[in-house]
Every structure is written in structure tokens, then in C-alpha cells.
Design a protein around this motif. Structure first.
Motif, short mmCIF file in Angstrom:
data_model
loop_
_atom_site.label_atom_id
_atom_site.label_comp_id
_atom_site.label_asym_id
_atom_site.label_seq_id
_atom_site.Cartn_x
_atom_site.Cartn_y
_atom_site.Cartn_z
N PHE A 2 0.85 -1.19 0.00
CA PHE A 2 0.00 0.00 0.00
C PHE A 2 0.89 1.24 0.00
O PHE A 2 1.58 1.52 0.99
CB PHE A 2 -0.90 0.02 1.24
CG PHE A 2 -1.97 -1.04 1.24
CD1 PHE A 2 -3.24 -0.77 0.78
CD2 PHE A 2 -1.68 -2.32 1.72
CE1 PHE A 2 -4.22 -1.75 0.79
CE2 PHE A 2 -2.65 -3.29 1.73
CZ PHE A 2 -3.93 -3.01 1.25
N SER A 42 -5.64 3.14 -0.31
CA SER A 42 -4.63 3.41 0.71
C SER A 42 -5.23 4.13 1.92
O SER A 42 -4.87 3.85 3.07
CB SER A 42 -3.49 4.25 0.11
OG SER A 42 -2.78 3.51 -0.85
N HIS A 45 -6.96 1.61 4.03
CA HIS A 45 -5.98 0.78 4.73
C HIS A 45 -5.40 1.52 5.94
O HIS A 45 -5.17 0.92 7.00
CB HIS A 45 -4.86 0.39 3.77
CG HIS A 45 -3.78 -0.42 4.40
ND1 HIS A 45 -3.95 -1.72 4.78
CD2 HIS A 45 -2.49 -0.08 4.71
CE1 HIS A 45 -2.82 -2.18 5.31
NE2 HIS A 45 -1.92 -1.21 5.28
N ASN A 51 -9.88 -2.18 9.24
CA ASN A 51 -9.15 -2.31 7.98
C ASN A 51 -8.72 -3.74 7.69
O ASN A 51 -8.57 -4.13 6.53
CB ASN A 51 -7.94 -1.36 7.94
CG ASN A 51 -6.99 -1.57 9.12
OD1 ASN A 51 -7.23 -2.39 10.00
ND2 ASN A 51 -5.91 -0.79 9.13
N ASP A 56 -8.96 -6.87 -0.05
CA ASP A 56 -8.19 -6.00 -0.95
C ASP A 56 -8.52 -6.35 -2.39
O ASP A 56 -8.26 -7.45 -2.86
CB ASP A 56 -6.68 -6.17 -0.68
CG ASP A 56 -5.85 -5.15 -1.43
OD1 ASP A 56 -6.40 -4.09 -1.79
OD2 ASP A 56 -4.66 -5.42 -1.67
#
Length: 493
Positions: A2, A42, A45, A51, A56
Motif C-alpha cells: 500500500f 490506501s 488501509h 481495515n 483487498d
């Protein structure tokens, strides 16, 4: 892997130029739609509370930023079976700023409650705004009163009409898009006969503090405040004025009507809580502590600052009350809160924050919505995103009320029990009337510590209408503002 969200921030496929309605220059730079989606990946995340529960997914596999954002959340459930994150949302930044700044919008000044959305429809008045067409007195009575049922609109049978043209006309008349729309309504007041009224829509900003009163009782004056939203910015001034009036009246108890208050500015919730509890109870105590995702450590992942507790604020914050203005304080050991499922977020933060310092909260009404979570609204390239970034806990570390707070005598199997009484919302009397069911129950509990017996024939929005028209066309009410259902960490700029 990320990349830092800052790598993609403000890189826009269609950069804005100039300044926003608050006078701030747009930060946009030339970029691509894919970079906008990579920023969402991002940013989620780094800041999303859950998170590790987000799958993903490749941003390149999605056609637009909204569809990608919609899957960047957890799909887990609470013990009661509702979605843990039922608050994931985005909207155009222009709309966000307009509501935050109380930009007027077209309305008759009546809040509608739709008990049945398809034939046979049941649409009633929840409350009216002061100094609006709805509250204007004509021939000795207000155009609209709480509990009035709308029967016809411009001659169309609202209850039974089922053609698309009629439903379109009903939607346009009930929810005007601009001022100057003149509409004739046939309405029926609670227990009254049908009557006809005509109103013209105007641009109007809802009042956060809709009404206040002081009720004289044998054991002293009781304050009543109907507080409908902690946003927009003007809510700071209005709740200050209301509590100053309560202090001047010397009230020894307060009934805080939050039954339709879905949240808003957490800073104003902190101020209200201080004004209830006072300096001695709040000194050195935390109104709310923010619990972020595990990777955040002791820092706020949104601001980058040390994650210090939010104090009980004893002064104006500068929204619409001058920064540093001392706030009045009632110094009360308890408060009566009137609640429904619409009592949410920042409203629940008041309940939880006061309980954390030993102020007794007596809950009269029904289970609150269950949202101990909050966010920092974030604009990127013209879209403002709301993603859950923290859980709020009180001074003693409690914040697990995702299934809401419930009155102690409730039969609900889930929720955090508080002293008080389960009472259904009452549409037969105006809000603030001492005989209105919730307020009457609060005054009764104050006097006797006992709850009223359930009333016969109570009407609730969730009731089932048995005789329904197959394939009935629904009305299309505007969705609630994000400020009506959330906790906002915005501070004055």
C-alpha cells in the motif's frame, strides 16, 4: 503493498478550480480516475477502523470511484444480526458543504414521517419548523400540526393513487426542489375532520433547537429542550442559548428530547454534555476517547496527532459562538433523554459520555440506533467520503453499544439497559406538551420512579399494514442528510 494515501491525494481526473463555498482554494491537481481509486484503497488501509476485515481488491477492476468505495468496508454483523458498518457513504462535496453551512433548501417547513410508503399510504407530520409555511396560523390554527395525516395533494389521492404519473406528481409536490411551489393539501388532524390548506415552498434552514419550555412542577421547574441535530454550525449557538435560558430559569431537572436527533458535530455534543453536568463533574474527565485501528498505535491516523481524549468543552469553539465564550452549566446529577431509533451517533455520545462520569441518564422512549462509531469527512476530487475510522468510548472505557441503548423495562434481547421506560412515540399531541406520551412518562418517572402502562392503539412506523395493494408504487422521499445519522469530527477552520 500500500503506497501512502498522500501519494494519490487530490490527483483528480477532473480537477476543480477556484474556491469552495467556505472560501478555501481547491487543492486538486491533474491526475486520473485510477489514482482517485488508489487513494481510496490506501486511505481505507490507513484509517478504516476495521481495515483488516476489508478484502483487498484491485482498483483497476472497478469502473468508478463510488462503486469501488462501496466495497471498502467490513460486511460483519453485530450480535443482533444488523450490519456492523451500516454507515458507509459518500456524496458530492458541494452537498456536504451546503448542509454543514446550513444552506437553505426548498421546503414547506414540515418533517414528514411515512408509516406506509405504498398504497394504502400513511404519511403524517412529525414536527414543523418555527416561522415556516407549515407553522403559519390561519383561522386560529397552524397549517400543519404534529400527527396530521396527509390525505390528498393537489387533488390526488395520496393514500391510494397508484399510477406512475400520480406518484410523480405526489413526489414533486411533497418534496419541492425549489421555492415558490404552491400546493394544496387535504389533511386530517388527530381526532379531527379533514380540512384543506394551501402552502408555498420557501428556502429554509431547519432549526437545531426546535422549541424549549420550562415546566413548573410541585418539586421545582423542569426544563424541556427539543434538539433535532448537532449540525450544522449554527447548532452551537442555538444549544448555548437554550441552556442559558434553562440556567436562568433555575431548572432542577432537564428533559432533553433527542428522539429525532441523528447526530452531527461531536464538539457540540461535548459542549452540551458539559452544560448538563457542570465543571465539578467534568473537570479532568474525558467526554470521549477515540479507539482507532490497531496499526494506528497512539496516534490519530487521520490527523497524525497524538490520540488525546476529547474533553468536556466548557467554552465556545468558534462555529457560531465566539471561541472561548464561557458556557452556562446546570450542574445536574441526572438527565432525562427522550429517544427513538432515530436517536443516533453524537446523541448517543452524549448519553455514553455522561454515564462515564456518573451522571444518571434516564431513557424514555425506545432503543437508540446503536452507533458508537464516527468519521472525519474527507473530500477528494469533489466527492466527500464517510468511512468509519474510530469507536468512541467514555471516560471509563465503555463504547460497546452497537445494538443501542434501551430503557430498562424493554423486552428487547439486545442493547445496553438504562433506567427508564419503553414508550412509543406519540403523534396525538405536539412535542413539548406535558401530556405528550414521552414527556409525560419522563415527568411521571421523575415523580414516582415508575413507568406508565402501554397505551392502547399506539401507532409506530414499523407497524404492518395487512391490506396492501400488490405492486404498489412507493413515494420517493429524499434520503436523510448524512448529518442526521452520523458523528462528525469537524472543528472550526
Amino acid at each position: 503493498m500500500f503506497a501512502a494515501a498522500s501519494t494519490f491525494k487530490d490527483r483528480c481526473a477532473a480537477p476543480r478550480t477556484g474556491v469552495d463555498m467556505e472560501g478555501r482554494p481547491f487543492p486538486d491537481r491533474a491526475g486520473t480516475a485510477l489514482e482517485e481509486r488508489f487513494w481510496l484503497r490506501s486511505w481505507t488501509h490507513e484509517t478504516y477502523l476495521w481495515n483488516t476485515e476489508v478484502q483487498d481488491r484491485n482498483p483497476a477492476d472497478f469502473a468508478d470511484r463510488r462503486s469501488y468505495f462501496n466495497i471498502l468496508r467490513t460486511f460483519a454483523l453485530t450480535p443482533s444480526g444488523k450490519e456492523k458498518d451500516d454507515f458507509h457513504f459518500s456524496e458530492p462535496t458541494t452537498e456536504f458543504l451546503a448542509r454543514r453551512n446550513a444552506a437553505p433548501s426548498a421546503t414547506y417547513g414540515a418533517s414528514l414521517l411515512i408509516f406506509s410508503n405504498t398504497p394504502p399510504r400513511d404519511v403524517r407530520i412529525r414536527y414543523t419548523e418555527p416561522n415556516s409555511p407549515a407553522s403559519t396560523v390561519v383561522s386560529g390554527q397552524a397549517n400543519l400540526v404534529r400527527g396530521a395525516r396527509i390525505l390528498r395533494v393537489n387533488g390526488i389521492d395520496l393514500v391510494n393513487a397508484n399510477s406512475q404519473s400520480d406518484v410523480n406528481a405526489l413526489n414533486a409536490a411533497l418534496f419541492p426542489s425549489q421555492p415558490g411551489v404552491t400546493t394544496t393539501f387535504e389533511v386530517q388532524n388527530p381526532g379531527g375532520a379533514a380540512r384543506s390548506i394551501t402552502m408555498t415552498s420557501v428556502n429554509l434552514s431547519p432549526k437545531p433547537v426546535n422549541r424549549t419550555s420550562v415546566i413548573n412542577t410541585p418539586t421545582g421547574p423542569v426544563g424541556y429542550v427539543l434538539f433535532n441535530t448537532f449540525s450544522p454550525f449554527v447548532s452551537e449557538r442555538e444549544i448555548y442559548d437554550a441552556m442559558l435560558a434553562m440556567s436562568s430559569a433555575g431548572v432542577n431537572d432537564l428533559v432533553l428530547d433527542l428522539r429525532y436527533n441523528g447526530g452531527g458535530l461531536l464538539a457540540v455534543a461535548s459542549q452540551l454534555s458539559y452544560m448538563i453536568a457542570g465543571q465539578a463533574r467534568t473537570q479532568g474527565r474525558a467526554f470521549e476517547r477515540l479507539r482507532f485501528n490497531a496499526a494506528a498505535g497512539n496516534r490519530n491516523p487521520v490527523t497524525g496527532q497524538i490520540n488525546n481524549p476529547i474533553p468536556f468543552s466548557s467554552t465556545g469553539q468558534g462555529f457560531t459562538l465566539a471561541s472561548g465564550t464561557p458556557l452556562p452549566a446546570l450542574n445536574l446529577p441526572r438527565v432525562f433523554v427522550l429517544s427513538t431509533a432515530s436517536t443516533c451517533s453524537a446523541s448517543e455520545a452524549v448519553i455514553n459520555g455522561l454515564r462515564g462520569i456518573g451522571v444518571e441518564v434516564v431513557l424514555i422512549g425506545n432503543t437508540t440506533c446503536g452507533k458508537p462509531f464516527g468519521f472525519y469527512p474527507q473530500d477528494n476530487c469533489g466527492e466527500t467520503y464517510y468511512t468509519i475510522q474510530f469507536q468512541g468510548t467514555n471516560d471509563v472505557g465503555f463504547g460497546d453499544y452497537a445494538d443501542g441503548f434501551i430503557p430498562n423495562n424493554s423486552s428487547a434481547p439486545f442493547g445496553i439497559r438504562l433506567p427508564g421506560c419503553q414508550v412509543s412515540d406519540d403523534f396525538s399531541r405536539e412535542l413539548g406538551d406535558p401530556e405528550e406520551r414521552l414527556l409525560s412518562a419522563a415527568l411521571g418517572y421523575r415523580a414516582t420512579l415508575s413507568c406508565p402502562s402501554p397505551a392502547a392503539g399506539e401507532l409506530t412506523p414499523s407497524q404492518t399494514v395487512v391490506e396492501r395493494l400488490p405492486g404498489g408504487l412507493p413515494l420517493e422521499a429524499p434520503r436523510p442528510s448524512i448529518f442526521e445519522t452520523n458523528r462528525d469530527m469537524t472543528l472550526p477552520q
